[in-house]
Design a protein around this motif. Structure first.
Motif, short mmCIF file in Angstrom:
data_model
loop_
_atom_site.label_atom_id
_atom_site.label_comp_id
_atom_site.label_asym_id
_atom_site.label_seq_id
_atom_site.Cartn_x
_atom_site.Cartn_y
_atom_site.Cartn_z
N ILE A 92 9.35 17.45 9.19
CA ILE A 92 9.54 16.55 7.63
C ILE A 92 9.33 15.42 8.07
O ILE A 92 8.84 14.48 8.07
CB ILE A 92 10.61 17.99 6.80
N ALA A 93 10.32 15.71 9.25
CA ALA A 93 10.83 14.01 9.78
C ALA A 93 9.23 12.87 9.96
O ALA A 93 9.28 12.12 9.87
CB ALA A 93 12.32 14.29 10.62
N VAL A 94 8.59 13.80 11.03
CA VAL A 94 7.58 13.54 11.52
C VAL A 94 6.44 13.34 10.49
O VAL A 94 5.67 11.82 10.40
CB VAL A 94 6.88 14.89 12.69
N THR A 95 6.56 13.59 9.77
CA THR A 95 5.94 13.67 8.18
C THR A 95 6.21 12.21 7.50
O THR A 95 5.69 11.28 6.97
CB THR A 95 5.48 15.11 7.14
N PHE A 96 7.40 12.12 7.79
CA PHE A 96 8.26 10.83 7.17
C PHE A 96 6.81 9.15 7.96
O PHE A 96 6.95 8.53 7.44
CB PHE A 96 9.47 10.20 6.77
N TRP A 97 7.89 9.92 8.66
CA TRP A 97 7.00 8.44 9.88
C TRP A 97 5.61 8.59 10.20
O TRP A 97 5.12 7.79 9.98
CB TRP A 97 6.70 9.21 11.79
N ILE A 98 4.58 9.26 9.37
CA ILE A 98 2.97 9.59 9.42
C ILE A 98 2.62 8.57 8.23
O ILE A 98 2.02 8.13 7.98
CB ILE A 98 2.40 10.98 9.29
N ILE A 99 3.74 9.16 7.05
CA ILE A 99 3.63 8.47 6.06
C ILE A 99 3.92 6.75 6.28
O ILE A 99 3.05 5.92 5.39
CB ILE A 99 4.65 9.14 4.82
N ALA A 100 4.57 6.36 7.16
CA ALA A 100 5.22 4.99 7.40
C ALA A 100 4.38 4.33 7.95
O ALA A 100 4.05 3.42 7.77
CB ALA A 100 6.37 4.90 7.91
N ALA A 101 3.96 5.46 8.66
CA ALA A 101 2.57 4.59 9.91
C ALA A 101 1.11 4.16 8.94
O ALA A 101 0.25 3.34 8.95
CB ALA A 101 2.06 5.45 10.91
N TYR A 102 0.49 5.06 8.06
CA TYR A 102 -0.38 5.19 7.20
C TYR A 102 -0.67 4.57 6.24
O TYR A 102 -0.87 3.58 6.19
CB TYR A 102 -0.55 5.95 6.70
N VAL A 103 1.03 3.67 5.76
CA VAL A 103 0.94 2.74 4.29
C VAL A 103 0.64 1.49 4.98
O VAL A 103 0.40 0.51 4.60
CB VAL A 103 2.04 3.19 3.87
N ALA A 104 1.65 1.28 5.86
CA ALA A 104 2.09 -0.32 6.75
C ALA A 104 0.58 -0.97 6.59
O ALA A 104 -0.01 -1.62 7.35
CB ALA A 104 2.55 0.34 8.09
N ILE A 105 -0.25 0.29 7.70
CA ILE A 105 -1.21 0.37 8.21
C ILE A 105 -2.11 -0.26 7.31
O ILE A 105 -3.33 -1.75 7.10
CB ILE A 105 -2.20 1.22 9.12
N GLU A 106 -3.12 0.62 6.02
CA GLU A 106 -3.77 -0.05 5.13
C GLU A 106 -3.04 -1.53 4.36
O GLU A 106 -3.94 -1.55 3.83
CB GLU A 106 -3.16 1.51 4.61
N ALA A 107 -1.68 -1.23 4.42
CA ALA A 107 -1.45 -2.13 3.34
C ALA A 107 -1.56 -3.81 3.88
O ALA A 107 -2.18 -4.59 4.18
CB ALA A 107 0.09 -2.95 3.43
N THR A 108 -1.76 -3.47 5.68
CA THR A 108 -1.11 -5.17 6.43
C THR A 108 -2.63 -5.17 6.01
O THR A 108 -3.55 -6.52 6.18
CB THR A 108 -1.16 -4.31 8.39
N ARG A 109 -3.99 -4.11 6.35
CA ARG A 109 -5.80 -3.80 6.67
C ARG A 109 -5.58 -4.55 4.65
O ARG A 109 -6.47 -5.68 4.46
CB ARG A 109 -6.10 -2.67 6.34
N SER A 110 -4.85 -4.38 3.91
CA SER A 110 -5.33 -4.72 2.34
C SER A 110 -5.36 -5.96 3.01
O SER A 110 -5.91 -6.95 2.21
CB SER A 110 -4.78 -4.54 1.34
N LEU A 111 -3.72 -6.80 2.85
CA LEU A 111 -3.82 -8.51 2.95
C LEU A 111 -3.63 -9.00 3.83
O LEU A 111 -5.09 -10.15 3.00
CB LEU A 111 -2.38 -8.68 3.97
N ALA A 112 -4.72 -8.83 5.44
CA ALA A 112 -6.12 -9.06 5.78
C ALA A 112 -7.25 -9.74 5.13
O ALA A 112 -7.76 -10.64 5.43
CB ALA A 112 -5.60 -8.86 7.80
#
Length: 214
Positions: A92-112
């Motif tokens: 379950i901890a790994v799924t938290f990190w998957i969420i964190a990575a996905y959200v961070a990448i998509e947010a950065t792409r959206s801002l850029a």
């Protein structure tokens, strides 16, 4: 004549069985809702061109994975196995990190990219409904996890709570875009949520979701 009393260990076994059933029910309940949530969010996101909505739907799919892990944890003979507890809360901890990575990448792409999604009233309604329903579900999972002394249940409950945070961020982002044209509000808030998910994953990996858990 003395009244026969039920031995304490029998009472404890029955109580645990009841709690395990509740844990499974709550996991199935979350699993069903996240499936509906993912379908609505992804379709609405594609129509509106909203990366935030699509990301929210992807997060729902990942949360379904956490629910499946929890159901696996309490299936059959594993329900009474402490050996299954450790890998369950770490998965379950790994799924938290998957969420964190996905959200961070998509947010950065959206801002850029400076992408300006269309207004999605369906997305706003979905975020509002999720924000209202996820905290009670997370609280119920937390209570069951505490009584079961299960870090896996506690961790999965924390992920449900994270879903409420994400829905609040989505509501703020979509609402700000609809009301003021502030397209950047969504990805900025999403970056904060990614940081929260990263920390939740760290604590779940260490089994800190439940202080008395094995």
């Amino acid at each position: 004549m003395e009244t026969a009393s039920v031995p304490l260990h029998v009472h404890d076994a029955r109580e645990r069985e009841s709690l395990v059933r509740k844990a499974r029910f709550l996991a199935w309940l979350g699993l069903a809702w996240h499936g509906i949530e993912a379908a609505i969010a992804i379709v609405a996101g594609v129509i509106a061109g909203s990366i935030a909505l699509i990301g929210f739907g992807a997060d729902s799919l990942i949360e379904m994975l956490a629910g499946i892990i929890l159901i696996w944890r309490f299936a059959g003979s594993r329900a009474d196995s402490e050996e299954a507890e450790h890998p369950a809360h770490r998965l379950i901890a790994v799924t938290f990190w998957i969420i964190a990575a996905y959200v961070a990448i998509e947010a950065t792409r959206s801002l850029a990219g400076g992408e300006h999604p269309e207004v999605s009233w369906v997305g706003i309604g979905l975020a509002g409904f999720t924000l209202a329903t996820m905290p009670p579900l997370a609280a119920a999972k937390a209570r069951v996890g505490e009584r079961l002394h299960s870090s896996a249940v506690q961790s999965e409950g924390r992920q449900t709570r994270l879903c409420a945070y994400l829905s609040a961020a989505l509501l703020v982002g979509l609402g700000a875009n609809a009301a003021f044209g502030w397209w950047w509000a969504d990805p900025v808030t999403a970056l904060f949520i990614a940081g929260v998910a990263l920390n939740e994953g760290r604590e779940a990996w260490q089994g800190k979701a439940c202080e008395d858990c094995c």
